[in-house]
Design a protein around this motif. Structure first.
Motif, PDB file in Angstrom:
ATOM      1  N   ALA B  81      65.786  49.155   3.630  1.00 32.49           N
ATOM      2  CA  ALA B  81      65.886  50.112   2.412  1.00 32.49           C
ATOM      3  C   ALA B  81      64.763  49.682   1.277  1.00 32.49           C
ATOM      4  O   ALA B  81      64.133  50.739   0.847  1.00 32.49           O
ATOM      5  CB  ALA B  81      67.140  50.053   1.881  1.00 32.49           C
ATOM      6  N   ALA B  82      64.224  48.484   1.196  1.00 33.59           N
ATOM      7  CA  ALA B  82      63.105  48.177   0.619  1.00 33.59           C
ATOM      8  C   ALA B  82      61.778  48.760   0.947  1.00 33.59           C
ATOM      9  O   ALA B  82      60.695  48.675   0.194  1.00 33.59           O
ATOM     10  CB  ALA B  82      63.070  46.624   0.430  1.00 33.59           C
ATOM     11  N   ASP B  83      61.761  49.279   2.041  1.00 31.62           N
ATOM     12  CA  ASP B  83      60.374  49.808   2.643  1.00 31.62           C
ATOM     13  C   ASP B  83      60.379  51.235   1.902  1.00 31.62           C
ATOM     14  O   ASP B  83      59.206  51.678   2.111  1.00 31.62           O
ATOM     15  CB  ASP B  83      60.454  50.298   4.181  1.00 31.62           C
ATOM     16  N   THR B  84      61.354  51.681   1.407  1.00 30.18           N
ATOM     17  CA  THR B  84      61.327  53.408   0.824  1.00 30.18           C
ATOM     18  C   THR B  84      59.976  53.080  -0.359  1.00 30.18           C
ATOM     19  O   THR B  84      60.095  52.309  -1.486  1.00 30.18           O
ATOM     20  CB  THR B  84      62.497  53.549  -0.270  1.00 30.18           C
ATOM     21  N   ALA B  85      59.246  53.808  -0.055  1.00 37.61           N
ATOM     22  CA  ALA B  85      57.830  54.110  -0.949  1.00 37.61           C
ATOM     23  C   ALA B  85      56.908  55.092  -0.553  1.00 37.61           C
ATOM     24  O   ALA B  85      57.101  55.588   0.583  1.00 37.61           O
ATOM     25  CB  ALA B  85      57.112  52.610  -0.710  1.00 37.61           C
ATOM     26  N   SER B  86      56.004  55.254  -1.268  1.00 37.90           N
ATOM     27  CA  SER B  86      54.815  56.250  -0.701  1.00 37.90           C
ATOM     28  C   SER B  86      53.589  55.508   0.242  1.00 37.90           C
ATOM     29  O   SER B  86      53.555  54.352  -0.398  1.00 37.90           O
ATOM     30  CB  SER B  86      54.368  56.756  -1.628  1.00 37.90           C
ATOM     31  N   TYR B  87      53.382  55.733   1.107  1.00 36.91           N
ATOM     32  CA  TYR B  87      52.265  55.107   1.837  1.00 36.91           C
ATOM     33  C   TYR B  87      51.012  55.831   1.837  1.00 36.91           C
ATOM     34  O   TYR B  87      51.085  57.193   2.280  1.00 36.91           O
ATOM     35  CB  TYR B  87      52.821  54.858   3.148  1.00 36.91           C
ATOM     36  N   PHE B  88      49.770  55.138   1.558  1.00 31.95           N
ATOM     37  CA  PHE B  88      48.624  56.061   1.545  1.00 31.95           C
ATOM     38  C   PHE B  88      47.695  55.406   2.532  1.00 31.95           C
ATOM     39  O   PHE B  88      47.597  54.247   2.714  1.00 31.95           O
ATOM     40  CB  PHE B  88      48.133  55.767   0.125  1.00 31.95           C
ATOM     41  N   CYS B  89      47.008  56.286   3.184  1.00 29.67           N
ATOM     42  CA  CYS B  89      45.780  55.641   3.837  1.00 29.67           C
ATOM     43  C   CYS B  89      44.516  55.901   2.864  1.00 29.67           C
ATOM     44  O   CYS B  89      44.402  56.750   2.059  1.00 29.67           O
ATOM     45  CB  CYS B  89      45.460  56.328   5.331  1.00 29.67           C
ATOM     46  N   ALA B  90      43.428  55.085   3.075  1.00 31.80           N
ATOM     47  CA  ALA B  90      42.204  55.251   2.317  1.00 31.80           C
ATOM     48  C   ALA B  90      41.025  54.732   3.259  1.00 31.80           C
ATOM     49  O   ALA B  90      41.143  53.863   4.032  1.00 31.80           O
ATOM     50  CB  ALA B  90      42.306  54.213   1.006  1.00 31.80           C
ATOM     51  N   ILE B  91      40.071  55.543   3.145  1.00 34.58           N
ATOM     52  CA  ILE B  91      38.841  55.442   4.104  1.00 34.58           C
ATOM     53  C   ILE B  91      37.515  55.074   3.206  1.00 34.58           C
ATOM     54  O   ILE B  91      37.463  55.541   2.310  1.00 34.58           O
ATOM     55  CB  ILE B  91      38.604  56.752   4.860  1.00 34.58           C
ATOM     56  N   TYR B  92      36.869  54.150   3.915  1.00 29.70           N
ATOM     57  CA  TYR B  92      35.674  54.078   3.421  1.00 29.70           C
ATOM     58  C   TYR B  92      34.553  54.111   4.498  1.00 29.70           C
ATOM     59  O   TYR B  92      34.733  53.561   5.599  1.00 29.70           O
ATOM     60  CB  TYR B  92      35.583  52.351   3.127  1.00 29.70           C
ATOM     61  N   GLY B  93      33.567  55.071   4.140  1.00 31.18           N
ATOM     62  CA  GLY B  93      32.591  55.391   4.791  1.00 31.18           C
ATOM     63  C   GLY B  93      32.126  56.614   4.519  1.00 31.18           C
ATOM     64  O   GLY B  93      32.101  57.304   3.344  1.00 31.18           O
ATOM     65  N   GLY B  94      31.003  57.375   5.314  1.00 29.20           N
ATOM     66  CA  GLY B  94      30.585  58.509   5.186  1.00 29.20           C
ATOM     67  C   GLY B  94      29.612  58.395   4.168  1.00 29.20           C
ATOM     68  O   GLY B  94      28.697  57.362   3.930  1.00 29.20           O
ATOM     69  N   THR B  95      29.332  59.486   3.302  1.00 27.55           N
ATOM     70  CA  THR B  95      28.253  59.308   2.288  1.00 27.55           C
ATOM     71  C   THR B  95      28.861  58.926   0.874  1.00 27.55           C
ATOM     72  O   THR B  95      28.036  58.597   0.026  1.00 27.55           O
ATOM     73  CB  THR B  95      27.656  60.922   2.252  1.00 27.55           C
ATOM     74  N   ALA B  96      30.231  58.633   0.759  1.00 28.30           N
ATOM     75  CA  ALA B  96      30.597  58.584  -0.415  1.00 28.30           C
ATOM     76  C   ALA B  96      30.471  57.144  -0.877  1.00 28.30           C
ATOM     77  O   ALA B  96      30.147  56.813  -2.097  1.00 28.30           O
ATOM     78  CB  ALA B  96      32.088  58.915  -0.566  1.00 28.30           C
ATOM     79  N   SER B  97      30.211  56.185   0.189  1.00 29.40           N
ATOM     80  CA  SER B  97      30.198  54.880  -0.217  1.00 29.40           C
ATOM     81  C   SER B  97      31.422  54.063  -1.089  1.00 29.40           C
ATOM     82  O   SER B  97      31.251  53.373  -2.007  1.00 29.40           O
ATOM     83  CB  SER B  97      29.064  54.344  -0.556  1.00 29.40           C
ATOM     84  N   LYS B  98      32.665  54.910  -1.362  1.00 27.75           N
ATOM     85  CA  LYS B  98      33.749  54.706  -1.929  1.00 27.75           C
ATOM     86  C   LYS B  98      35.007  54.661  -1.220  1.00 27.75           C
ATOM     87  O   LYS B  98      34.924  55.571  -0.388  1.00 27.75           O
ATOM     88  CB  LYS B  98      33.678  55.269  -3.245  1.00 27.75           C
ATOM     89  N   LEU B  99      36.013  54.198  -1.607  1.00 26.83           N
ATOM     90  CA  LEU B  99      37.228  54.092  -1.027  1.00 26.83           C
ATOM     91  C   LEU B  99      37.998  55.549  -1.408  1.00 26.83           C
ATOM     92  O   LEU B  99      37.998  55.885  -2.671  1.00 26.83           O
ATOM     93  CB  LEU B  99      38.147  53.065  -1.323  1.00 26.83           C
ATOM     94  N   THR B 100      38.349  56.215  -0.396  1.00 25.42           N
ATOM     95  CA  THR B 100      38.733  57.590  -0.780  1.00 25.42           C
ATOM     96  C   THR B 100      40.354  57.713  -0.108  1.00 25.42           C
ATOM     97  O   THR B 100      40.321  57.253   1.000  1.00 25.42           O
ATOM     98  CB  THR B 100      37.969  58.768  -0.113  1.00 25.42           C
ATOM     99  N   PHE B 101      41.438  58.049  -1.206  1.00 22.49           N
ATOM    100  CA  PHE B 101      42.747  57.923  -0.806  1.00 22.49           C
ATOM    101  C   PHE B 101      43.206  59.322  -0.459  1.00 22.49           C
ATOM    102  O   PHE B 101      42.814  60.492  -0.972  1.00 22.49           O
ATOM    103  CB  PHE B 101      43.327  57.437  -2.003  1.00 22.49           C
TER     104      PHE B 101
END
Lengths: 113, 111
Positions: B81-101
């Protein structure tokens, strides 16, 4: 929350007023970020800083400015708040950009009436 | 957009079951990260997987990365039950050079 505090935690303001949110860290991390979180959009980067007085824009920077005069503090200013800036704002820190973990603060819920 | 896209948007399971959520992206990446957000709280880092890695484990978490399909999956085994939450992936790469969620997967674990 990895030594990150945000203030205030909640704020209600009126359209047209300036608002400043503060992020304070005790980790001595070089990078600091401001995100906003809105339903259906996930987290979107507003501005980030890669050192004292070194800042750059994110994908949703219009209407926002930032300042970082000390390593530990990163301020986000809404120059003239609008209702579209009603959101939850998160500060994050990391030792390096992208290739490293980001640590998030508890968030500030801002309502612009 | 370099944003990762999670699938499904929402997932409801019973305690003890496994939960799998997926993340797809469009650019080349340096790394992909998974974060958890409990209601009303900030995000918490779970796992980072680099582009040259295929699988990583952390406790009950297993992350896979398939760069040929530009996708990643997060498996939570024996959910609580404690796993109840929202889960996000975030990528780093491409041209942005920043973490994108991405926009996240809302996981509900019921007793």
């Amino acid at each position: 929350d990895a030594g990150i505090t945000q203030s205030p935690r909640h704020k209600v303001t009126e359209t047209g007023t300036p608002v400043t949110l503060r992020c304070h860290q005790t980790e001595n991390h070089r990078y600091m970020y401001w995100y906003r979180q809105d339903p259906g959009h996930g987290l979107r980067l507003i501005h980030y800083s890669y050192g004292v007085k070194d800042t750059d824009k994110g994908e949703v920077s219009d209407g926002y400015s930032v300042s970082r005069s000390k390593t530990e503090d990163f301020l986000l200013t809404l120059e003239s708040a609008t209702s579209s800036q009603t959101s939850v704002y998160f500060c994050a820190i990391s030792e390096s950009t992208g290739t490293d973990t980001q640590y998030f603060g508890p968030g500030t819920r801002l309502t612009v009436l | 957009s370099q944003q990762g896209e999670e699938d499904p948007q929402a997932l409801s399971i019973q305690e003890g079951e496994n939960a799998t959520m997926n993340c797809s992206y469009k650019t080349s990446i340096n790394n992909l990260q998974w974060y958890r957000q409990n209601s009303g709280r900030g995000l918490v880092h779970l796992i980072l997987i680099r582009s040259n890695e295929r699988e990583k484990h952390s406790g009950r978490l297993r992350v896979t990365l398939d760069t040929s399909k530009k996708s990643s999956s997060l498996l939570i085994t024996a959910s609580r039950a404690a796993d109840t939450a929202s889960y996000f992936c975030a990528i780093y790469g491409g041209t942005a050079s920043k973490l994108t969620f991405g926009t996240g997967t809302r996981l509900q674990v019921t007793l």
